[in-house]
Design an enzyme around this catalytic site. Structure first.
Site, PDB file in Angstrom:
ATOM      1  CG  LEU A  60       3.973   7.008  90.244  1.00 44.17           C
ATOM      2  CD1 LEU A  60       5.398   6.492  89.744  1.00 44.17           C
ATOM      3  CD2 LEU A  60       3.107   7.258  88.960  1.00 44.17           C
ATOM      4  CG  ASP A  61      -1.840   2.672  91.421  1.00 45.51           C
ATOM      5  OD1 ASP A  61      -2.274   3.876  91.945  1.00 45.51           O
ATOM      6  OD2 ASP A  61      -2.445   2.321  90.446  1.00 45.51           O
ATOM      7  NE  ARG A  62       1.757  -2.330  97.431  1.00 49.41           N
ATOM      8  CZ  ARG A  62       1.919  -3.563  97.365  1.00 49.41           C
ATOM      9  NH1 ARG A  62       3.150  -4.022  97.129  1.00 49.41           N
ATOM     10  NH2 ARG A  62       0.821  -4.782  97.038  1.00 49.41           N
ATOM     11  CB  THR A  67       2.616   2.020  88.928  1.00 50.94           C
ATOM     12  OG1 THR A  67       1.350   1.627  88.732  1.00 50.94           O
ATOM     13  CG2 THR A  67       3.006   3.078  87.921  1.00 50.94           C
ATOM     14  NE  ARG A  77      -3.979  -1.191  88.072  1.00 47.18           N
ATOM     15  CZ  ARG A  77      -3.886  -1.337  89.564  1.00 47.18           C
ATOM     16  NH1 ARG A  77      -3.410  -0.526  90.251  1.00 47.18           N
ATOM     17  NH2 ARG A  77      -4.220  -2.483  89.864  1.00 47.18           N
TER      18      ARG A  77
END
Length: 562
Positions: free
Chosen positions: A263-265, A267, A363
């Site tokens: 997961l993105d930081r 998120t 996104r």
């Protein structure tokens, strides 16, 4: 049989008379070859005593046995082979005055962290944030192919510009840069293939949200956690201990986990790890076969359309270092299904089902549709132009887009919201050699401390002064941002590069570091709003499992927007 022995005796006679030039090793090999040939020619000869073979090489005694029970000819042959083997192992020897480079060590292809790494430092909590006590850390790498023939000075000035050149010169004087485990005394040393470089830095990590990391499932096969926003999954960039992997290891005792997805930081939400390699392969296959159903929720700007909305625009990576993507016909195929869940008059909560797994897929597709995530620092930026990337309309090339994005956040003093390497910002800011670049991008603009002690009031910024000055045996710091293998830092005695000891954080013993720029400044803490992006992994479902979390507060219908 008799004929072969006669020929052997004649050969040795020629050797004794000097009519044939042959070395001792060749003589021994000649004798052994003839004996083996003679022995294999006649079954009855195997029963004859070996001592009856009368052929003997110069020096006599060739047919006699040594004290070890072997013939001297056999001993000579073995010695010859051993000498040849040693010579092969030694490899090419350097010429007089030439710098020796040891052969590369076998490297562990896997990444596994243990208690030695977890003990490098410790956490403390302040103002709702999880913070890491600054610590010493070794950046290690073998010489890259593009560096061969260049000097260390050239490599530092061209590829590691997060620090000014005078920093590296001071680090060299302190013995803080090592080449093949030996302190470097001159940055003008020319790099060679297989050179092993080591820099030890005084490392400061950005703070993250202090909410506990909740383990949802741990059944012996998988570990499922509810990841808070602002936490990277694994060590990257300036983050190491403030990552999910390290927190699980340090606080939960969970080590050796296999990452199934990331997961993105910024998120939050469901994050899966496999306990074993077998389970990891099974889940990886499910991902490839698209048997793993993922559901996200997000809050976007404006009123999202009713009904099901499908976006199938291909996505292209603009910059791997910055992590910037956009819709482009040359990109990889993607498919995301969206559905509005609620609308509060200003923003909408949207359900997202990514059917492929491209970087920043949700996104980028929401930006293309004209409904970027409400607080997305990249794809909600005005740097994309008046339409902010809607419909794929950008009006600039990739380089111009990247520079516009950095400039916008630089002007807003919000570069810390982008996970951009310091050297990228320094280069694009036109930093000149020998001068310091921009402040590290993962922090707010610095304020110079009134005193050095004020910058380190928690006593967390350095080794004891005695270690660095009196004994000269403390950890050494160097280029911040060196690429390569990063396995835990270790203290090394400058008098013996082989002597090492692991570093365990002790706040009472640590003081500021005299070369560390971060120790001389005080940075304002980020706000929680800056550390949270309104995108959450709500549910992961497979053929025989389903894991989910509760809705975050910002996704609820009664949430009040600032």
């Amino acid at each position: 049989m008799l004929g072969r022995l006669t020929g052997l005796a004649v050969s040795f006679r020629f050797i004794r008379e000097g009519r044939v030039s042959v070395s001792l090793c060749e003589r021994a090999q000649l004798g052994l070859s003839a004996l083996r040939a003679a022995g294999s020619s006649d079954m009855e000869s195997q029963e004859e005593p070996v001592s009856e073979v009368t052929a003997e090489p110069p020096g006599g005694g060739g047919g006699q046995e040594s004290r070890t029970g072997k013939r001297k000819s056999e001993d000579a042959g073995e010695q010859c082979r051993a000498a040849g083997s040693k010579k092969r192992k030694a490899g090419k020897q350097p010429r007089p005055g030439e710098r020796y480079v040891p052969p590369p060590q076998k490297r562990n292809p896997g990444v596994s962290f243990s208690q030695e790494h977890f003990a490098e430092t410790s956490y403390y909590f302040e103002g709702g944030l999880r913070k890491v006590q600054p610590y010493y850390f070794d950046f290690k790498t073998y010489c890259k192919g593009r560096w061969v023939g260049k000097t260390l000075l050239e490599v530092f000035s061209s590829e590691f510009r997060a620090e000014p050149l005078d920093y590296y010169e001071k680090a060299v004087k302190d013995g803080r840069i090592r080449l093949n485990e030996m302190p470097v005394d001159d940055l003008n040393v020319t790099l060679k293939n297989n050179d092993f470089m080591r820099n030890t830095v005084h490392r400061h990590e950005p703070p993250v949200i202090g909410r506990p990391l909740e383990v949802l499932v741990d059944d012996g096969e998988v570990v499922v956690v509810d990841k808070p926003a602002s936490l990277p999954v694994h060590p990257c960039g300036r983050y190491r201990h403030n990552t999910v992997i390290f927190i699980l290891g340090k606080e939960k005792g969970l080590c050796g986990l296999h990452t199934v997805h990331r997961l993105d930081r910024l998120t939050s939400g469901v994050l899966l790890f496999a306990r074993t390699l077998e389970v990891s392969k099974k889940l990886d296959q499910m991902v490839r076969d698209r048997q793993l159903e993922k559901e996200y929720v997000c809050r976007v700007e404006g009123e999202f359309p009713d009904g099901e909305v499908v976006c199938e625009e291909p996505i292209l990576v603009v910059s791997f270092k910055v992590g910037l993507c956009r819709v482009d016909p040359k990109g990889k195929e993607c498919r995301t299904v969206f559905q509005k869940l609620s609308y509060n008059g200003r923003s909408s909560v949207v359900r997202c089902l990514p059917l492929t797994g491209r970087t920043h897929q949700i996104r980028v597709h929401l930006q293309f549709l004209g409904f970027p995530i409400l607080n997305d620092p990249i794809y909600g930026s005005s740097a994309w132009g008046p339409n902010r990337g809607k419909g794929g309309l950008v009006g600039m090339n990739d380089e111009e887009l990247l520079e516009a994005l950095l400039e916008e956040h630089r002007s807003k003093e919000s570069l810390h919201l982008l996970d951009v390497p310091d050297e990228v910002v320094s280069v694009r800011s036109g930093t000149k050699e020998g001068t310091s670049g921009d402040a590290p991008v993962n922090s707010k603009p610095p304020v110079m401390a009134k005193s050095l002690s004020a910058a380190c009031e928690v006593g967390s910024c350095k080794l004891p002064v005695a270690s660095l000055q009196a004994e000269d045996s403390g950890p050494k710091t160097s280029a911040n941002g060196m690429e390569g293998e990063t396995n835990g830092a270790q203290t090394e005695n400058s008098n013996s590069h082989s002597e090492k000891s692991s570093r365990t954080a002790n706040a009472n013993k640590f003081v500021r570091d005299h070369l560390c720029g971060e120790c001389k400044i005080v940075r304002p803490d980020p706000t929680e709003k800056e550390l949270v992006m309104y995108l959450h992994a709500l549910r992961y479902k497979g053929l025989d499992f389903e894991y989910s979390t509760q809705l975050p507060d910002w996704a609820k219908e009664d949430w009040v927007q600032d």
